[in-house]
Design a protein around this motif. Structure first.
Motif, PDB file in Angstrom:
ATOM      1  N   ALA A 380       0.815  -1.220   0.129  1.00 43.75           N
ATOM      2  CA  ALA A 380      -0.026  -0.103  -0.056  1.00 43.75           C
ATOM      3  C   ALA A 380       0.732   1.324   0.021  1.00 43.75           C
ATOM      4  O   ALA A 380       1.816   1.165   0.584  1.00 43.75           O
ATOM      5  CB  ALA A 380      -0.986  -0.124   1.196  1.00 43.75           C
ATOM      6  N   ARG A 381       0.202   2.481  -0.696  1.00 40.29           N
ATOM      7  CA  ARG A 381       1.144   3.577  -0.581  1.00 40.29           C
ATOM      8  C   ARG A 381       0.278   4.647  -0.145  1.00 40.29           C
ATOM      9  O   ARG A 381      -1.065   4.757  -0.175  1.00 40.29           O
ATOM     10  CB  ARG A 381       1.426   4.173  -1.900  1.00 40.29           C
ATOM     11  CG  ARG A 381       1.757   5.419  -2.196  1.00 40.29           C
ATOM     12  CD  ARG A 381       2.021   6.098  -3.640  1.00 40.29           C
ATOM     13  NE  ARG A 381       2.442   7.315  -3.576  1.00 40.29           N
ATOM     14  CZ  ARG A 381       2.811   8.042  -4.892  1.00 40.29           C
ATOM     15  NH1 ARG A 381       2.371   7.320  -5.877  1.00 40.29           N
ATOM     16  NH2 ARG A 381       3.151   9.231  -4.772  1.00 40.29           N
ATOM     17  N   LEU A 382       0.775   5.376   1.008  1.00 37.85           N
ATOM     18  CA  LEU A 382       0.031   6.524   1.669  1.00 37.85           C
ATOM     19  C   LEU A 382       0.644   7.800   1.507  1.00 37.85           C
ATOM     20  O   LEU A 382       1.909   7.885   1.486  1.00 37.85           O
ATOM     21  CB  LEU A 382       0.239   6.083   3.290  1.00 37.85           C
ATOM     22  CG  LEU A 382      -0.845   4.880   3.914  1.00 37.85           C
ATOM     23  CD1 LEU A 382      -0.083   3.661   3.291  1.00 37.85           C
ATOM     24  CD2 LEU A 382      -1.239   5.021   5.069  1.00 37.85           C
ATOM     25  N   ASP A 383      -0.153   8.876   1.917  1.00 33.11           N
ATOM     26  CA  ASP A 383       0.230  10.080   1.890  1.00 33.11           C
ATOM     27  C   ASP A 383       1.088  10.493   3.271  1.00 33.11           C
ATOM     28  O   ASP A 383       0.517  10.256   4.240  1.00 33.11           O
ATOM     29  CB  ASP A 383      -0.727  11.184   1.477  1.00 33.11           C
ATOM     30  CG  ASP A 383      -0.204  12.593   1.603  1.00 33.11           C
ATOM     31  OD1 ASP A 383       0.145  13.256   2.628  1.00 33.11           O
ATOM     32  OD2 ASP A 383      -0.354  13.230   0.405  1.00 33.11           O
ATOM     33  N   SER A 384       2.438  10.950   3.119  1.00 34.35           N
ATOM     34  CA  SER A 384       3.109  11.132   4.012  1.00 34.35           C
ATOM     35  C   SER A 384       2.770  12.371   5.031  1.00 34.35           C
ATOM     36  O   SER A 384       3.215  12.343   6.236  1.00 34.35           O
ATOM     37  CB  SER A 384       4.594  11.396   3.738  1.00 34.35           C
ATOM     38  OG  SER A 384       4.795  12.387   2.930  1.00 34.35           O
TER      39      SER A 384
END
Length: 968
Positions: A380-384
């Protein structure tokens, strides 16, 4: 030893205990730090002593997250306002006037702080790297860019005292600098729009009709010693009417600059259930200094994340502010099944996480392949900035497989790489873009377990390539990877993987249960195996971590893992040999050059007499590692004078503690050397467990004139049994006051600590020590006091149990507390007695008190006969004659009063003022009085005598302690 991760994960998932969740928060925290040094202090020139302290003052200025800067000469502000400071959300705005007055606008009201008797010059610091532009009003009023400053300095706010104002996330910070021999006399602020108040822990709060405007942590003053140690100068706030100030409680040495404590903050994070940091690379320090931790949680709710989605357990990512006081954001990843994060990576592309899941029906995102076996892998990719989920994929082959998981992830070269293990045929399952090796042949095992897999995604989540690394026969596992410009390296364990001609070891050396560790280097597109080698001995070996070295020794790969064999390959300059007991951790440097045995450039083991496990390896500019050790490790790993936190292994034999180290790599790629620059143990008699959950650091560097510096901030996440003993914590050290959770909320909580372990300047490396000088507990009356920091077998730090009158002291090195350590003391009265209160470094009337240890720690608990009304100290007489004051203090209450003090203050009014003299008062029985004389010098209207100015004696009436006499 079991397969890394399997038994460890099973153990912590099955243990749970009830405990109420504790979350501490403050709307705004301002830390007052006193910097003490030498020399005079002219208004504009920077004397030599101030220049020597400037680097450390700037270090304090730089800490913290991203903030808006001061705006200089804002066009809409009054003419006497030199700068303003605000937040993005508009929660507050600070106005700084040219006379030093501070005006703070918040939702609770407008508060003004005016320095009394001040004549200052406001000097702006360097421009901020944050660019601010304003297009408001007609074009002739536009500002592009707006003039800014990283900080403001109010020089000569009082003679010999400077004040630096520093922006902080959600607020600002005050840093005071005192010249040599300069006390805090005259240091006072007058408040309008709010009322100053002292809290029981020594904090200062400003209260308006709308609520608490801000709360200021207790002041701290620091001085270094020549031997590399450090001295805390005790300090405290005082409040008198609408005025507040700060005073030093001991005379400082005016010849030394300031340093800060190595333990910056440590906290527990969790809910009432089981919360674990697990194993693998689950900790990352973001570019703004915030620790980011991936947690496996079974708690009904998790701090900052709310109610858990459901199922046996969920993954949650939590970002904390650098002070570990609040949760910046927290995001669950999971569904109705069991969801575990094994690794996390952060870059300019965002945050990437990988793991395994059984949430087959409701895991967020899309499915690649048929999936639905025992477990599926996920990425998964998340906004930092806020943890928003940008995309997620669950990936799996044949539904009858035993396991599919990703154990490592890294974003680099415009791609995202994941590595793990699968027990299914991805080619047959239709998973696209197979590369170098797509043949799944596990015919030698039943069931067909374990094929290492490497996967490549683009930043938008599209699967662009994947490959196995396995040969028929034998189970194989992959645990970690590292990426650089020309390739990526993967490590694991097996006797059934590909090797290449000229590799370090082209055949498997070892046996059951794990065979050898292995190293594989692939091209960035995964189309070619560039290098494949076994890493092993005649025993059983596992390679768990790999990092590329592009700094001091280019073209080397640093590999870490575990071995149970004394003949594991090492080099002559090893810090320790192998075969110390059970499993040892190992660290190797391999050049993938195809030179055979000469590819091994460095090799060492790290071990105790018990089984030890490698937990974490970090790179690039220094090597950092964490090992779960079952006892004291070899002397090569523990050089004297370089322990930054704890030089003592803690707990009984067989107990697992952490060993942490920062290593300096020297030499060259042909013959590298490794030196232990800074190291520490971390632990108690409660196991930290192998695979504890991550290590990371952040580096700050720069130059001030000819002086350059590097400062490392080291973060460690682990997990530990958090049982309580008689209401007191028996767990790891936490602190300072105000962290998110000072004690665990469940049976196992995540534990997160941040240190300052290592500083380098032109004078060389500096490792700040951490021990306090002494600890003392005194009991007055009939009762029992017990202390707790953590609970070890045998002699332990702060193991106080004082029953009845008496004093206990701790001065032995390995039994003294750590600086900034939180200590709990519990007071229990004897039959017929009542607990009256605390004095000394402990204050208040709560029987269970929490105190932060500074340089010297001394607390007194007072018990009185039950039913008594308590002590009451009153100034019954005050006369002043030729600069000598005579003061009589009486105890008009019905209980004895412990030893205290009386202070003389000069004031324009009959209350408040600046302290000009103090002296001690002996214990006073009920009805007893004492007369003392003090010399003073005062040019104000009134001389004020205050009994018990620190409120160290609990009294029936705390408002009748003052008497004033008019001088003019």
């Amino acid at each position: 030893m079991m397969r890394p991760g399997t038994a460890r994960e099973q153990r912590f998932r099955t243990e749970m205990v009830r405990k109420e969740e504790t979350v501490r928060s403050r709307p705004l925290v301002l830390l007052l730090t006193l910097l003490l040094a030498t020399g005079a202090l002219p208004v504009f020139a920077r004397p030599a002593w101030h220049q020597s302290a400037e680097q450390l003052l700037d270090t304090l200025t730089r800490k913290g997250g991203a903030v808006l800067p001061f705006e200089l000469a804002p066009p809409s502000a009054p003419a006497d306002v030199v700068a303003t400071l605000g937040t993005v959300d508009g929660s507050f705005r600070l106005w700084v006037r040219n006379d030093g007055e501070l005006v703070l606008e918040t939702a609770q009201g407008i508060v003004r702080e005016r320095p009394l008797g001040s004549d200052t010059a406001v000097v702006a610091g360097p421009p901020s790297p944050t660019v601010v532009r304003r297009y408001v009003g007609p074009p002739d009023q536009w500002q592009d860019p707006v003039p800014t400053a990283q900080w403001l300095e109010l020089r000569q706010l009082w003679p010999g005292i400077d004040l630096r104002l520093v922006p902080r996330p959600g607020g600002f910070e005050k840093l005071l600098t005192l010249a040599p021999g300069r006390g805090t006399d005259g240091l006072a602020f007058e408040v309008a729009g709010a009322t100053p108040r002292l809290d029981a822990d020594g904090a200062l709060a400003l209260e308006s009709e709308g609520g608490t405007v801000f709360r200021v942590a207790p002041p701290r003053a620091f001085q270094p010693r020549e031997d590399g140690g450090q001295d805390l100068i005790p300090a405290a706030y005082w409040v008198a009417g609408q005025q507040w100030g700060v005073r030093l409680l001991a005379a400082p040495d005016p010849t030394r600059p300031v340093v800060i404590d190595p333990l910056l903050a440590a906290t527990f994070v969790g809910g009432s259930g089981l919360d674990s940091s697990g194993m693998g690379r689950r900790l990352y320090m973001l570019l703004n200094g915030q620790p980011l931790q991936a947690v496996y949680t079974q708690s009904p709710t998790f701090p900052g994340a709310g109610v858990r989605p459901g199922g046996p357990g969920d993954a949650v990512l939590v970002a904390l502010d650098p002070a570990l006081a609040t949760v910046t954001w927290a995001t669950y990843i999971g569904g109705s099944g069991d969801d575990v994060v094994y690794a996390v990576d952060a870059s300019i592309l965002g945050i990437f996480v990988v793991g395994q899941t059984t949430s087959f029906s409701d895991f967020p995102g899309t499915l690649i392949g048929p999936g639905g076996g025992n477990t599926d892998a996920f990425i998964a990719r998340l906004d930092s900035t806020d943890g928003t989920l940008l995309w997620a994929h669950r990936i799996g082959g044949n539904a009858s497989v035993y396991v599919e998981e990703f154990r490592g992830v890294q974003a680099a070269n415009g791609a995202v790489y994941a590595v793990g293990t699968t027990d299914s045929d991805w080619q047959a399952a239709g998973i696209p873009n197979g590369a170098y090796d797509t043949t799944f042949d596990r015919s030698g095992s039943t069931p067909p377990l374990g094929a290492p897999v490497v996967v490549r995604f683009d930043p938008d989540g599209n699967l662009t390539a994947w490959t196995y690394n396995s040969t028929p026969g034998g189970n194989s596992y992959a645990y970690d990877l590292t990426v650089w410009e020309s390739g990526l390296a993967v490590v694991g364990n097996s006797c059934g993987v590909h090797s290449t001609a000229g590799a370090f070891q082209t055949s498997c050396q070892g046996g059951d249960p794990y065979g050898d560790g292995w190293l594989a280097v692939f091209s960035p597109d995964l189309q070619t195996l560039l290098y494949g080698s076994f890493i092993g001995s005649t025993g059983s070996d596992v390679a768990l971590q790999v990092r590329a070295d592009s700094w001091t020794t280019p073209d080397l790969l640093w590999v870490a893992g575990e071995t149970d064999s004394a003949d594991f390959p090492t080099t002559d300059n090893a810090l320790q040999g192998c075969g110390n007991g059970g499993y040892d951790a190992f660290l190797l440097a391999i050049a993938p050059d195809g030179g055979g045995p000469s590819d091994l450039r460095y090799g060492t083991c790290l071990g105790s007499s018990g089984p030890d496990a490698m937990d974490a390896l970090i790179r690039p500019d220094v090597l950092g590692l964490a090992v779960s050790a079952a006892g004291p490790v070899g002397p090569g790993w523990t050089p004297p004078g370089s322990a930054f936190f704890d030089d003592t292994y803690n707990g009984a034999s067989g107990t697992v503690n952490d060993y942490l180290a920062l290593l300096d790599v020297g030499g060259n790629a042909t013959a590298p050397t490794v030196t232990v620059r800074a190291w520490s143990y971390l632990g108690s008699d409660r196991d930290l467990y192998a695979g504890a959950g991550g290590l990371d650091y952040r580096l700050e560097e720069g130059c001030e004139g000819d002086v350059c510096y590097e400062i490392y901030f080291l973060a460690r996440a682990t997990r530990q049994d958090g049982q309580l003993l008689d209401g007191l914590p028996r767990n790891l050290p936490v602190g300072p006051a105000g962290v998110l959770q000072p004690q665990p909320a469940g049976d196992q909580d995540v534990y997160l600590a941040v240190w300052l372990p290592l500083v380098w300047s032109s004078s060389g490396w500096y490792v700040p020590p951490a021990r306090a000088a002494s600890a003392q507990l005194t009991v007055v009356g009939q009762g029992t006091v017990r202390s707790s920091v953590w609970d070890w077998d045998g002699p332990t730090p702060l193991r106080f149990t004082q029953a009845g009158p008496g004093t206990q002291s701790v001065t032995v090195d390995n039994q003294r507390p750590f600086l900034n350590q939180l200590v709990w003391l519990a007071a229990t009265p004897s039959t017929g007695w009542a607990f009256q209160g605390w004095s000394g470094d402990c204050t208040g009337t709560d029987p269970v008190v929490q105190v932060t240890v500074d340089q010297d720690f001394a607390c007194t608990a007072t018990f009185v006969p039950a039913g008594s009304a308590g002590a009451d100290l009153v100034v019954t007489q005050l006369t002043a004659d030729r600069l000598v004051a005579t003061v009589r203090v009486a105890n008009t209450g019905s209980s004895p009063a412990a030893a205290s003090a009386v202070a003389l203050r000069c004031s324009l009014t009959p209350s408040g003022g600046s302290t000009v003299a103090t002296t001690t008062l002996p214990p006073l029985a009920a009805g007893q009085s004492v007369t003392v004389q003090l010399r003073y010098s005062c040019r104000s209207n009134y001389l004020v005598a205050v009994a018990d100015p620190a409120n160290s004696v609990p009294e029936a009436n705390e408002t009748n302690n003052q008497r004033a006499v008019r001088l003019r």
